[in-house]
Design an enzyme around this catalytic site. Structure first.
Site, PDB file in Angstrom:
ATOM      1  N   GLU A   1       0.826  -1.219   0.000  1.00 11.90           N
ATOM      2  CA  GLU A   1       0.000   0.000   0.000  1.00 11.90           C
ATOM      3  C   GLU A   1       0.857   1.264   0.000  1.00 11.90           C
ATOM      4  O   GLU A   1       0.488   2.292   0.562  1.00 11.90           O
ATOM      5  CB  GLU A   1      -0.977   0.013   1.184  1.00 11.90           C
ATOM      6  N   GLY A   2       1.989   1.194  -0.661  1.00 11.01           N
ATOM      7  CA  GLY A   2       2.930   2.313  -0.698  1.00 11.01           C
ATOM      8  C   GLY A   2       3.946   2.147   0.409  1.00 11.01           C
ATOM      9  O   GLY A   2       3.590   2.179   1.594  1.00 11.01           O
TER      10      GLY A   2
END
Length: 595
Positions: A442-443
């Site tokens: 998610e980053g």
């Protein structure tokens, strides 16, 4: 041999005493009738589901893992499917969903508490409904009325699950490089072709259908992120009645063999002319997907909070029972051959670090969830805007600061167990392995740091940061003459002033050289994380001081942990500020050949 007991009392402390959630919800028309009795009932019953249904599957699910059986078929570990049926029977998927689509409409603050317990009990299993809820949020915000009617009730009931398909083999976070194509068809649909990797929950046997939200490019779309569109691509195309129909051209090619979260199927997904439907406007897919991405980033913070809690519970129990050596100040258990290791200062340091980060993160995360409720439902537009700004500012901190601390605390749990911590049967090594991915997906946490500093702080000249700073300043001013609070207020006020100065310095340097922001970002996020956690620990200390004579040991525990946090953990910011100020030169002046 691990155990898990839902921390109901601490959850109630945060929701009812710290956040005064009932009075805040009373301001929101959709939640005005949500009282303490209902909130506590949901948490207590949810805790039973997590501890009795999900937790017993955690170790076995990790050991068995998911199995790829060929031709796109994936089997989840034994017991997972039955747990999903019980999840649906209990109405848990519907908890915070819109009543218009079959949901119960409860506030995010309540859903956050339930998510934490699910993640403590079984992170890998919890990713299936977690990603589904993100897909629900995305379509609820950007889907057409027809799309909402088809998909949202299925998501809300747990009949179908959802995924987010972003990453491709040649690009990770750099989505501007993605190549998946979407060819428009005469009937308004699109033919989607490409390959996606690292797709959590991408294929499984829990539900009758899986709905992929896929980023792809239309013909002649602009290069980079401005040319990305978002599409619904179901495994089975819904028929006229909204039930699974024809098999679509989307298939799992294989599952990834991973370090942790073995019970969740992380898939390579091939799209071979799959039928899809556009979500939102053409070439605006990334903006629509950010609804799901931000939901997922907060969800990752919750995953780690759950792991922190269960790891702390087990290492505390072990430290009270494990006998090793004698206390440096003399025997504390003279009737035993050695003292329990909790008498040793460094074991206490590790336990208190776990406790401080876990309980501080719980306060922070639940407050963030309350901001989401206010942003979605407050009748005053200005109040909604402030809550939206707070959520935008703090989402990367929820994701990165909590997950960094979570990896530290799960490693400390393993360290407290010593050699037993490294052995599978005790359960601690799984928490370390599962926690590690949370800093990446998610980053990555570096991406979160760049987002915080570049977009959320420098991008609006510090306007959002000043809104949070105002909360800190108001609290400092209100308690500044309270001598009992000085040990908490003084370092909090000092850090607030240093953050203001550091932000200005980095901003000026980054204006001349953007690498300065890149060099400082990770340290900067951690400094801001401590400002946030310090604010919540100071507020919890105030409540503890007021109620420490009540007889409830929770308040004395809070006060002791707050003192530890301000004495032993917040001082880390001095070194972080110094390294942030060191700038880009020590990094970027090194020739590549010298590495």
């Amino acid at each position: 041999m691990a155990q898990y007991l839902p921390p109901i009392r601490d959850m109630q402390f945060v929701l009812h005493e710290l956040l005064e959630v009932e009075s805040r919800l009373a301001e929101l028309p959709a939640h005005a009738e949500t009282g303490r009795e209902l909130i506590d009932q949901v948490i207590e019953e949810g805790g039973k589901f997590c501890s009795e249904v999900l937790f017993p599957l955690n170790r076995s699910g990790d050991e068995e893992g998911c199995t790829y059986e060929g031709d796109g078929v994936v089997r989840t570990p034994k017991g997972f499917k039955d747990a999903w049926a019980k999840f649906r029977e209990g109405g848990w998927p519907t908890l915070t969903c819109d009543p218009e689509y079959g949901g119960q409409g409860l506030p995010h603050a309540v859903g956050m508490a339930f998510q934490e317990m699910m993640n403590s009990a079984n992170q890998a299993w919890t990713m299936y409904p977690g990603l589904t809820h993100g897909a629900y949020d995305c379509l609820h915000a950007h889907g057409t009325p027809e799309q909402k009617q088809v998909y949202l009730p299925k998501f809300a009931s747990g009949a179908w699950t959802g995924t987010m398909c972003l990453t491709e083999p040649h690009c990770g976070t750099d989505l501007g490089m993605l190549r998946t194509k979407a060819e428009p068809q005469a009937d308004g649909s699109y033919r989607i072709s490409g390959t996606k990797i690292f797709i959590s929950s991408g294929e499984h046997d829990l539900t009758e259908n899986i709905v992929h939200l896929v980023l792809a490019r239309l013909p002649d779309s602009p290069q980079g992120t401005k040319g990305i569109s978002l599409f619904i691509v179901p495994k089975f195309v819904p028929d006229a009645n909204g039930n699974p129909g024809a098999r679509n051209g989307v298939k799992c090619a294989r599952i990834e063999e991973k370090m942790g979260i073995h019970g969740n199927a992380t898939c390579v997904i091939d799209l071979d002319g799959a039928t899809g439907w556009l979500v939102g406007d053409p070439n605006k897919g990334l903006q629509a997907m950010f609804v799901m991405m931000n939901s997922a980033r907060i969800g990752v913070g919750l995953q780690t909070l759950g792991l922190m809690e269960v790891a702390y519970q087990n290492s505390l129990a072990y430290a009270k029972e494990r006998l090793q050596m004698r206390s440096l100040t003399g025997p504390k258990a003279p009737d035993k051959p050695a003292d329990p290791i909790i008498v040793h200062p460094d074991v206490r340091r590790m336990l208190l670090t776990q406790k401080a980060y876990t309980e501080g993160s719980r306060a922070f995360a639940y407050w963030a969830a309350l901001q989401a409720d206010v942003a979605h439902g407050h009748p005053d537009e200005a109040v909604r805007k402030d809550a939206e700004d707070m959520l935008a500012l703090l989402t990367p901190i929820v994701k990165a600061f909590i997950t960094d601390n979570g990896f530290v605390t799960t490693n400390m749990a393993m360290q407290i167990y010593g050699g037993h911590g490294y052995i599978r049967e005790w359960g601690m090594e799984q928490y370390v392995r599962d926690a590690r991915i949370n800093m990446i997906y998610e980053g990555t946490n570096t991406i979160q740091s760049l987002d915080l500093l570049g977009r959320k702080v420098l991008g609006d000249s510090g306007a959002k940061l000043r809104k949070f700073g105002k909360l800190v300043t108001e609290f400092v001013e209100a308690e500044g003459t309270n001598e009992e609070m000085a040990e908490f207020i003084d370092p909090l006020a000092d850090l607030g002033q240093k953050v203001e100065k550091l932000t200005m310095e980095i901003g000026m340097k980054a204006f001349q050289n953007p690498d300065e922001a890149g060099a400082a970002a990770v340290d900067y996020l951690r400094v801001i994380g401590h400002l946030v956690l310090g604010y919540f620990w100071a507020r919890m200390a105030k409540l503890a001081l007021e109620k420490q004579e009540s007889g409830d040991p929770l308040y004395r525990s809070k006060l002791a942990t707050a003192r530890f946090y301000f004495a032993k953990l917040m001082p880390e910011t001095a070194a972080l500020i110094r390294t942030a100020r060191a700038g880009a030169k020590p990094l970027m002046d090194v020739e590549v050949e010298l590495f």
